[in-house]
Design a protein around this motif. Sequence first.
Motif, PDB file in Angstrom:
ATOM      1  N   VAL A   1      74.347  49.266  42.395  1.00 36.68           N
ATOM      2  CA  VAL A   1      74.171  48.659  41.063  1.00 36.68           C
ATOM      3  C   VAL A   1      72.761  48.929  40.534  1.00 36.68           C
ATOM      4  N   TRP A   2      71.770  48.787  41.415  1.00 37.70           N
ATOM      5  CA  TRP A   2      70.371  48.974  41.017  1.00 37.70           C
ATOM      6  C   TRP A   2      70.120  50.417  40.596  1.00 37.70           C
ATOM      7  N   THR A   3      70.687  51.369  41.367  1.00 38.00           N
ATOM      8  CA  THR A   3      70.482  52.793  41.065  1.00 38.00           C
ATOM      9  C   THR A   3      71.111  53.150  39.714  1.00 38.00           C
ATOM     10  N   VAL A   4      72.331  52.667  39.489  1.00 33.18           N
ATOM     11  CA  VAL A   4      73.005  52.962  38.206  1.00 33.18           C
ATOM     12  C   VAL A   4      72.187  52.385  37.048  1.00 33.18           C
ATOM     13  N   ALA A   5      71.688  51.167  37.236  1.00 35.80           N
ATOM     14  CA  ALA A   5      70.872  50.528  36.188  1.00 35.80           C
ATOM     15  C   ALA A   5      69.617  51.351  35.912  1.00 35.80           C
ATOM     16  N   LYS A   6      69.000  51.844  36.981  1.00 36.56           N
ATOM     17  CA  LYS A   6      67.784  52.658  36.842  1.00 36.56           C
ATOM     18  C   LYS A   6      68.067  53.933  36.076  1.00 36.56           C
ATOM     19  N   GLN A   7      69.178  54.603  36.466  1.00 37.99           N
ATOM     20  CA  GLN A   7      69.538  55.867  35.802  1.00 37.99           C
ATOM     21  C   GLN A   7      69.836  55.635  34.322  1.00 37.99           C
TER      22      GLN A   7
END
Lengths: 171, 124
Positions: free
Chosen positions: B31-37
């Motif tokens: 979830v964090w990675t998708v939000a960052k991207q």
Amino acid sequence: MVPTELEQHVAQLHPASFAWALACTRWNPAEAEEVLQSAYLRVLEGRARFAGRSSFRTWLFSVVRNVAVDRRRRQWLEELSPWKTPNRSRADAAVTGPHEALESAQRGAQVRRALSALGSRQREVLELVFFHEMTVEEAATVMGVALGTARAHYHRGKLHLMALLDSEDLR
Amino acid sequence: MNPDEGDQRIRAALAEAHRSDGARMPSFKQVWTVAKQTGRSRSSARVWLLTSASLTAAIGLAAWLIAQLGPPAAEFPRGTHWTGPTDFLLRTPGLVTLRTVPEFGSASSSPLLHPPVDARRGTP
């Protein structure tokens, strides 16, 4: 707050945040995940900034709730507009699969159904107080309402949920 | 049922409702990675939008400045009427008489120009 420190705090609260996002989206896991992603994005972009006026958990939960409310409002507007697009993560669509059909026969699904029948504020305050072990005051901060309002929703919600659980025959 | 029992019951019901959360929960990293991207792509889109908007504004400003600095537009007479600089030479006495057209209808009916037949004959 340093970015790595912020990430650690958010990571620690991830399971609780997901549970809260589920409650805010009427137990739609796909929608809850999207809400959580948007909430994390707000945190990352600095659009939601922790000012230390409450605990970090209270603040993060209020961000998640605001995202869910914005999303619900947008969905409502989309439904009203003549150019509506098919929505892939509707709450009712989430309980149509075979896995969900099986699950709906279980006790948890019955409780969720009873909770879904409550008003959103009643459900939220009960969820925060009884599942996340917050005080009514903290719940009021998360919900962005006055303490008296939160107390009223808490008492009414308790009575309403008890009646619903009785009707669902969950003892 | 006393109030504590009611609270216990609600607490148990909510725990039941959340029992399967763990199985549905996406990992934090995911979830964090998708939000960052998403944040990165949004910020690059914002930069692109800002650049193109400022470029358009600069081009518009340049065009306006060029239009302002160029030679003044020639002044032409309004409408179709144009008066030449030597027109006054053509203004002669009697021009008004020359330019008027006699009205035949009104002249024929005038009693001075065409007196009645009896009046011309005179009386014996």
